[in-house]
Design an enzyme around this catalytic site. Structure first.
Site, PDB file in Angstrom:
ATOM      1  CG  ASP A 135       2.386   1.671   0.464  1.00 40.45           C
ATOM      2  OD1 ASP A 135       2.186   2.897   0.548  1.00 40.45           O
ATOM      3  OD2 ASP A 135       2.299   1.039  -0.615  1.00 40.45           O
ATOM      4  CB  ALA A 175       3.179   4.261   5.363  1.00 40.24           C
ATOM      5  CB  ALA A 176       5.499   3.493   0.531  1.00 43.44           C
ATOM      6  N   PRO A 177       6.296   6.691   0.290  1.00 42.36           N
ATOM      7  CG  PRO A 177       7.654   8.381  -0.581  1.00 42.36           C
ATOM      8  CD  PRO A 177       6.245   7.855  -0.614  1.00 42.36           C
ATOM      9  N   GLY A 178       7.041   7.461   2.890  1.00 45.88           N
ATOM     10  CA  GLY A 178       7.261   7.653   4.319  1.00 45.88           C
ATOM     11  C   GLY A 178       7.401   9.095   4.768  1.00 45.88           C
ATOM     12  CE  LYS A 224       1.091  13.541   2.966  1.00 46.63           C
ATOM     13  NZ  LYS A 224       1.731  12.822   1.831  1.00 46.63           N
ATOM     14  CG  ASP A 230      -1.119  10.851   1.942  1.00 48.07           C
ATOM     15  OD1 ASP A 230      -1.833  11.760   1.510  1.00 48.07           O
ATOM     16  OD2 ASP A 230       0.078  10.705   1.610  1.00 48.07           O
ATOM     17  CB  CYS A 279      -1.507  15.001  -3.924  1.00 47.12           C
ATOM     18  SG  CYS A 279      -1.100  13.522  -4.861  1.00 47.12           S
TER      19      CYS A 279
HETATM   20  C1  LIG Z   1      -0.042   9.203  -1.932  1.00 46.00           C
HETATM   21  S1  LIG Z   1       0.963   7.814  -1.754  1.00 46.00           S
HETATM   22  C2  LIG Z   1       1.362   7.876  -0.047  1.00 46.00           C
HETATM   23  C3  LIG Z   1       2.458   8.850   0.294  1.00 46.00           C
HETATM   24  C4  LIG Z   1       2.918   8.713   1.725  1.00 46.00           C
HETATM   25  N1  LIG Z   1       1.805   8.856   2.657  1.00 46.00           N
HETATM   26  C5  LIG Z   1       3.987   9.734   2.069  1.00 46.00           C
HETATM   27  O1  LIG Z   1       3.673  10.770   2.651  1.00 46.00           O
HETATM   28  O2  LIG Z   1       5.149   9.498   1.775  1.00 46.00           O
HETATM   29  C6  LIG Z   1      -0.181   6.510  -1.806  1.00 46.00           C
HETATM   30  C7  LIG Z   1       0.365   5.181  -1.434  1.00 46.00           C
HETATM   31  O3  LIG Z   1      -0.712   4.247  -1.454  1.00 46.00           O
HETATM   32  C8  LIG Z   1      -0.181   2.985  -1.760  1.00 46.00           C
HETATM   33  N2  LIG Z   1      -1.289   2.116  -2.196  1.00 46.00           N
HETATM   34  C9  LIG Z   1      -1.777   1.916  -3.433  1.00 46.00           C
HETATM   35  N3  LIG Z   1      -2.815   1.062  -3.419  1.00 46.00           N
HETATM   36  C10 LIG Z   1      -2.993   0.717  -2.115  1.00 46.00           C
HETATM   37  C11 LIG Z   1      -3.903  -0.140  -1.450  1.00 46.00           C
HETATM   38  N4  LIG Z   1      -4.846  -0.818  -2.123  1.00 46.00           N
HETATM   39  N5  LIG Z   1      -3.795  -0.261  -0.109  1.00 46.00           N
HETATM   40  C12 LIG Z   1      -2.856   0.407   0.578  1.00 46.00           C
HETATM   41  N6  LIG Z   1      -1.959   1.225  -0.005  1.00 46.00           N
HETATM   42  C13 LIG Z   1      -2.027   1.381  -1.344  1.00 46.00           C
HETATM   43  C14 LIG Z   1       0.852   3.267  -2.832  1.00 46.00           C
HETATM   44  O4  LIG Z   1       1.814   2.259  -2.871  1.00 46.00           O
HETATM   45  C15 LIG Z   1       1.416   4.616  -2.382  1.00 46.00           C
HETATM   46  O5  LIG Z   1       2.613   4.416  -1.690  1.00 46.00           O
END
Ligand SMILES: C[S@@+](CC[C@H](N)C(=O)[O-])C[C@H]1O[C@@H](n2cnc3c(N)ncnc32)[C@H](O)[C@@H]1O
Length: 319
Positions: free
Chosen positions: A147, A124-127, A129, A192, A246
């Site tokens: 996250d 979810a981070a940074p949030g 979506k 995502d 992405c």
């Molecule tokens: C593409 S970003 C997400 C962007 C977010 N959905 C948004 O719209 O703001 C991918 C996220 O996956 C998290 N991440 C990395 N490895 C992960 C894991 N093993 N399990 C869950 N989340 C993970 C990262 O910290 C990062 O915030």
């Protein structure tokens, strides 16, 4: 740059461009220009803000922010003015409008969240979506934000507070082991996924491909496969899981979905009923691999002024 390191960079660049040519079915020159675009931002009206959408748009007009409607999202606009016109204004700082790349508006739209839904956002981070999902349902959903990287929860909490999101839970479970930690079923899930981020590459920068490699793509592919399998287990029968990245790489997009279709007979893909700029079907073949024909229902976005390269797929679990 020493000669050998220059040769290495040149080889990487050729390899990357050859892949882009094949994935997007374009000539080399076009592949190069598609990944040399200075991307422009878009802006989403926050429907959770204490002002009406019409008042927020009026405030933008009053501040001379130049907007172009996005045909498939009535609550969002391409930003024709400089990004700072919004990012440094009270509009953003008071949570009235969220700045996003237009490709990021696709997954929440594909999810089509409904009031009362139980929804899980796995990465979810940074949030961006998550706040979009909350906005689309008017906060009328049970939203579980997760996250896997604990350090990123601070930023997620900031966004949640600034954009009036009311989540049920915020957790930091690794996506590849979700079912060890969560035993709830969800109506909608967004994955995502963490990815190699090819959509954010700009070849006009000399070191653009510094971190790009096939080894890195394969590493993410393995993680994405595991996260997708786990997330699908938490989907209730009849529910919808949206997978997005992405990045262009089929190893990170079609491949994990193809694998899910092979191991989970309840999974099927559905087309999306809107067509953003640059949208094209997912691949059913890549190198020596053949993917399930349903992958034609997935959507790959070729880069353009307002869209970074992106991939989205809508998966339903049968009743
Ligand atoms: C593409 S970003 C997400 C962007 C977010 N959905 C948004 O719209 O703001 C991918 C996220 O996956 C998290 N991440 C990395 N490895 C992960 C894991 N093993 N399990 C869950 N989340 C993970 C990262 O910290 C990062 O915030």
């Amino acid at each position: 740059m020493p000669r050998s390191s220059r040769e290495f960079e040149d080889r990487k660049r050729r390899e990357f461009l050859q892949r882009v040519q094949r994935i997007l079915d374009v000539k080399q020159g076009e592949a190069e220009s598609l990944f040399s675009i200075d991307l422009q931002s878009s802006v989403r009206i926050n429907q959770l803000a204490p002002l009406s959408a019409a008042d927020i748009v009026q405030q933008m007009h009053d501040a001379n922010v130049d907007l172009e409607p996005i045909p498939w999202r009535s609550d969002a606009y391409h930003l024709l003015s400089e990004k700072t016109a919004v990012s440094q204004s009270p509009l953003f700082q008071s949570g009235l409008a969220y700045l996003q790349n237009a490709s990021s508006l696709i997954p929440p739209c594909a999810m089509d969240p409904q009031p009362g839904d139980a929804i899980l956002d796995v990465c979810a981070a940074p949030g961006g979506k998550s706040s979009d999902i909350a906005s689309l349902t008017g906060n009328d959903c049970r939203l579980w934000l997760n996250d896997g990287i604990a350090a990123r929860l601070e930023k997620l909490r900031e966004v949640v507070a600034q954009f009036f999101v009311r989540p049920d839970q915020i957790t930091d479970f690794p996506g590849q082991y979700l079912t060890k930690h969560i035993d709830t079923q969800f109506d909608r899930i967004l994955l995502d996924a963490q990815c190699s981020g090819e959509g954010m590459l700009n070849l006009r920068f000399p070191k653009a491909l510094r971190f790009w490699s096939l080894a890195r793509i394969r590493k993410f592919s393995r993680l994405q496969e595991k996260m997708l399998t786990e997330a699908f287990k938490l989907l209730r029968p009849g529910g919808v899981l949206v997978y997005s990245t992405c990045t262009l790489a089929p190893e990170e997009n079609e491949a994990p979905i193809d694998r899910l279709l092979r191991i989970a007979p309840a999974a099927s893909l559905e087309p999306m009923e809107f067509t953003p700029t640059g949208a094209r079907p997912g691949l059913t073949r890549w190198q020596d691999r053949k993917y399930d024909r349903q992958l034609e229902h997935a959507m790959r976005i070729a880069p353009s002024t307002f869209h970074e390269a992106f991939f989205v797929c809508k998966i339903r679990k049968s009743d």
